[in-house]
Every structure is written in C-alpha cells, then in structure tokens.
Design a protein around this motif. Structure first.
Motif, mmCIF file in Angstrom:
data_model
loop_
_atom_site.group_PDB
_atom_site.id
_atom_site.type_symbol
_atom_site.label_atom_id
_atom_site.label_comp_id
_atom_site.label_asym_id
_atom_site.label_seq_id
_atom_site.Cartn_x
_atom_site.Cartn_y
_atom_site.Cartn_z
ATOM 1 N N ASN A 225 -0.314 -12.352 10.128
ATOM 2 C CA ASN A 225 0.715 -11.089 10.327
ATOM 3 C C ASN A 225 -0.292 -10.191 9.558
ATOM 4 O O ASN A 225 -0.844 -10.096 8.733
ATOM 5 C CB ASN A 225 1.748 -11.468 9.180
ATOM 6 N N ILE A 226 -0.183 -8.825 10.094
ATOM 7 C CA ILE A 226 -0.738 -7.631 9.853
ATOM 8 C C ILE A 226 0.319 -6.682 9.157
ATOM 9 O O ILE A 226 1.182 -6.305 9.888
ATOM 10 C CB ILE A 226 -1.872 -7.032 10.875
ATOM 11 N N SER A 227 -0.132 -6.114 8.031
ATOM 12 C CA SER A 227 0.864 -5.364 7.327
ATOM 13 C C SER A 227 0.205 -4.125 7.020
ATOM 14 O O SER A 227 -1.096 -4.280 6.641
ATOM 15 C CB SER A 227 1.544 -6.129 5.933
ATOM 16 N N PHE A 228 0.990 -3.291 6.842
ATOM 17 C CA PHE A 228 0.210 -1.697 6.440
ATOM 18 C C PHE A 228 0.989 -1.496 5.046
ATOM 19 O O PHE A 228 2.188 -1.893 4.635
ATOM 20 C CB PHE A 228 0.758 -0.891 7.245
ATOM 21 N N ASN A 229 0.206 -0.961 4.069
ATOM 22 C CA ASN A 229 0.255 -0.942 2.887
ATOM 23 C C ASN A 229 0.483 0.993 2.673
ATOM 24 O O ASN A 229 -0.558 1.410 3.046
ATOM 25 C CB ASN A 229 -0.786 -1.036 1.455
ATOM 26 N N VAL A 230 1.466 1.471 2.040
ATOM 27 C CA VAL A 230 1.598 2.640 1.681
ATOM 28 C C VAL A 230 1.929 2.959 0.277
ATOM 29 O O VAL A 230 2.863 2.357 -0.145
ATOM 30 C CB VAL A 230 2.684 3.162 2.498
ATOM 31 N N ARG A 231 1.030 3.983 -0.169
ATOM 32 C CA ARG A 231 1.538 4.500 -1.511
ATOM 33 C C ARG A 231 1.763 6.080 -1.462
ATOM 34 O O ARG A 231 1.012 6.767 -0.959
ATOM 35 C CB ARG A 231 0.267 4.194 -2.685
ATOM 36 N N ASN A 232 2.923 6.212 -2.102
ATOM 37 C CA ASN A 232 3.369 7.558 -2.010
ATOM 38 C C ASN A 232 4.060 7.958 -3.368
ATOM 39 O O ASN A 232 4.510 7.342 -4.135
ATOM 40 C CB ASN A 232 4.302 7.963 -0.758
ATOM 41 N N ALA A 233 3.743 9.391 -3.632
ATOM 42 C CA ALA A 233 4.371 9.971 -4.749
ATOM 43 C C ALA A 233 5.686 10.437 -4.564
ATOM 44 O O ALA A 233 6.180 10.776 -3.249
ATOM 45 C CB ALA A 233 3.579 11.142 -5.377
ATOM 46 N N SER A 234 6.752 10.490 -5.369
ATOM 47 C CA SER A 234 8.163 11.164 -4.947
ATOM 48 C C SER A 234 8.024 12.428 -4.127
ATOM 49 O O SER A 234 9.170 13.078 -3.909
ATOM 50 C CB SER A 234 8.879 10.883 -6.258
ATOM 51 N N MET A 235 6.875 13.244 -4.623
ATOM 52 C CA MET A 235 6.983 14.617 -4.034
ATOM 53 C C MET A 235 6.592 14.684 -2.521
ATOM 54 O O MET A 235 6.890 15.658 -1.944
ATOM 55 C CB MET A 235 5.788 15.422 -4.715
ATOM 56 N N TYR A 236 6.423 13.386 -1.888
ATOM 57 C CA TYR A 236 6.370 13.217 -0.491
ATOM 58 C C TYR A 236 7.862 13.774 0.300
ATOM 59 O O TYR A 236 8.916 13.292 -0.337
ATOM 60 C CB TYR A 236 6.068 11.875 -0.180
ATOM 61 N N GLY A 237 7.592 14.696 1.122
ATOM 62 C CA GLY A 237 8.949 15.305 1.588
ATOM 63 C C GLY A 237 9.702 14.618 2.690
ATOM 64 O O GLY A 237 10.442 15.436 3.271
ATOM 65 N N TYR A 238 9.360 13.549 3.200
ATOM 66 C CA TYR A 238 9.952 12.921 4.264
ATOM 67 C C TYR A 238 10.644 11.551 3.681
ATOM 68 O O TYR A 238 9.999 10.787 2.880
ATOM 69 C CB TYR A 238 9.026 12.703 5.332
ATOM 70 N N TYR A 239 11.839 10.817 4.572
ATOM 71 C CA TYR A 239 12.180 9.696 4.074
ATOM 72 C C TYR A 239 11.198 8.675 4.941
ATOM 73 O O TYR A 239 11.243 7.427 4.526
ATOM 74 C CB TYR A 239 13.625 9.469 4.321
ATOM 75 N N ASN A 240 10.477 8.980 6.074
ATOM 76 C CA ASN A 240 9.950 8.061 6.756
ATOM 77 C C ASN A 240 8.365 8.513 6.884
ATOM 78 O O ASN A 240 8.137 9.658 6.623
ATOM 79 C CB ASN A 240 10.514 7.767 8.212
ATOM 80 N N LEU A 241 7.648 7.576 7.520
ATOM 81 C CA LEU A 241 6.172 8.135 7.877
ATOM 82 C C LEU A 241 5.963 7.359 9.250
ATOM 83 O O LEU A 241 6.152 6.047 9.469
ATOM 84 C CB LEU A 241 4.964 7.417 6.908
ATOM 85 N N TYR A 242 5.270 7.919 10.116
ATOM 86 C CA TYR A 242 4.825 7.779 11.289
ATOM 87 C C TYR A 242 3.362 7.399 11.520
ATOM 88 O O TYR A 242 2.511 8.293 10.845
ATOM 89 C CB TYR A 242 5.191 8.503 12.596
ATOM 90 N N VAL A 243 2.940 5.895 11.773
ATOM 91 C CA VAL A 243 1.634 5.716 11.729
ATOM 92 C C VAL A 243 1.262 5.058 13.162
ATOM 93 O O VAL A 243 1.808 4.277 13.304
ATOM 94 C CB VAL A 243 1.274 4.808 10.376
ATOM 95 N N LYS A 244 0.160 5.656 13.629
ATOM 96 C CA LYS A 244 -0.183 4.777 14.849
ATOM 97 C C LYS A 244 -1.420 3.891 14.377
ATOM 98 O O LYS A 244 -2.469 4.347 13.827
ATOM 99 C CB LYS A 244 -0.757 5.951 15.898
ATOM 100 N N HIS A 245 -1.607 2.669 15.054
ATOM 101 C CA HIS A 245 -2.747 1.996 14.844
ATOM 102 C C HIS A 245 -3.423 1.597 16.302
ATOM 103 O O HIS A 245 -2.820 1.738 17.215
ATOM 104 C CB HIS A 245 -2.335 0.541 14.080
ATOM 105 N N GLN A 246 -4.879 1.507 15.842
ATOM 106 C CA GLN A 246 -5.694 0.973 17.063
ATOM 107 C C GLN A 246 -6.295 -0.335 16.607
ATOM 108 O O GLN A 246 -6.811 -0.116 15.597
ATOM 109 C CB GLN A 246 -6.493 2.092 17.658
ATOM 110 N N LEU A 247 -6.078 -1.360 17.308
ATOM 111 C CA LEU A 247 -6.854 -2.564 16.653
ATOM 112 C C LEU A 247 -8.068 -2.816 17.977
ATOM 113 O O LEU A 247 -7.628 -2.742 19.089
ATOM 114 C CB LEU A 247 -5.637 -3.704 16.952
ATOM 115 N N PHE A 248 -9.190 -3.101 17.314
ATOM 116 C CA PHE A 248 -10.440 -3.328 18.267
ATOM 117 C C PHE A 248 -10.853 -4.738 17.884
ATOM 118 O O PHE A 248 -10.939 -5.133 16.761
ATOM 119 C CB PHE A 248 -11.298 -2.256 18.140
ATOM 120 N N GLY A 249 -11.301 -5.584 19.000
ATOM 121 C CA GLY A 249 -11.882 -6.510 18.896
ATOM 122 C C GLY A 249 -13.340 -6.803 18.525
ATOM 123 O O GLY A 249 -13.908 -5.642 18.392
ATOM 124 N N PRO A 250 -13.785 -8.016 18.267
ATOM 125 C CA PRO A 250 -15.373 -7.865 17.778
ATOM 126 C C PRO A 250 -16.393 -7.265 19.209
ATOM 127 O O PRO A 250 -17.417 -6.864 18.808
ATOM 128 C CB PRO A 250 -15.608 -9.436 17.703
#
Length: 159
Positions: free
Chosen positions: A56-81
C-alpha cells in the motif's frame, strides 16, 4: 514550549512508524514558507526486493489551518527501476469537512497531519529502486498552508 507543540505530531508519527513492522519506506518533504508551489515536485525513491508481496502506498500531507481549501488535488507518477512509467493518477484528498470546515487530520494547535492510501495492493514486478513524484494539481501556482507532503510504502496485509 511552542516548538515542542509544533514537533509533537512529527514525533508521534515517528514513534508509531518505529512500531510498524509492515513499513518499508516513509519520507516527507518540507516546503519553504509553508507553501507548495506548482514548480515543486517532490520525488521519493524506495527499494523493493520482495516482488511476491503487495504494498500500500500512502501520501502524507501536513497543513496549517490557514490552508484555504477543504481538499487537495495531487497527481502522482510512479516509475520502475528501469525508469519507465508504471502509473500516473490524480488524487483528491479531503483535508477538512466540506460542510463544517473542521480538520480531518490529527494534530495540535493549527497544524494537522493526514495520511491517505493512494495505491492499494500495488504489486511491483521487478526488484529495485522505484521513484514516485508528487505534483500539486490545484488551480493556483502557490498553496499557502501546505507545509509538507510525503510517501509511505507498507506491506499490504494478506486476508
């Protein structure tokens, strides 16, 4: 005292991670001025040896309460060896309740930590070093209040 309060979420995550036998990799990237710019694309490299295991691959996010949105869109790219792309997906992560604005993460004061499973039961076909790149995909160049993002890779539990 204030510094200790700011470090407490990090210290608690480190203690929890130390007890997790399934964890293979975890690393976070901090952003200067607590702002994630569109040009910053943190990359994380991790080693996979057991190709029979699912992860399982998880993403960690740390935000301050000043962040202006309720959500965050993140795109990932995974590359092999071999450097070839394996997957690229867009993820929506809900950081705050859309109705109440209450933070959904764990934290103290005005800093919150979140962990979202992004790729469940991922199988890696060859042993070696894999690379995952994260890119913020919101509609503005700078995201004030996003302090750090990271990646965690853990063995998926067999059922």
């Amino acid at each position: 005292m204030c510094l200790l309060l700011r470090l407490w979420p990090v210290l608690s995550l480190l203690l929890l991670a130390a007890c997790d036998q399934n964890q293979v990799f975890e690393k976070n990237a901090d952003f200067d001025s607590y702002t994630w710019t569109v040009q910053e694309k943190p990359a994380f490299e991790f080693e996979i040896q057991d190709t029979t295991q699912r992860y399982n691959i998880s993403f960690n996010v740390r935000n301050a309460s000043m962040y202006g949105y309720y959500n965050l869109y993140v795109k990932h790219q995974l590359f092999g060896p071999d450097g070839k792309p394996i997957s690229a997906l867009l993820h929506q992560m809900i950081l705050m309740d859309p109705q109440t604005g209450e933070p959904r993460g764990k934290g103290t004061g005005d800093i919150y930590d979140h962990q979202f499973v992004a790729l469940r039961n991922q199988q890696f076909r060859q042993p070696g070093t894999y690379k995952i790149v994260l890119e913020q995909y919101m509609r503005q160049d700078q995201l004030p209040g996003i302090m750090a993002v990271g990646v965690r890779v853990a063995k998926a539990e067999n059922k």
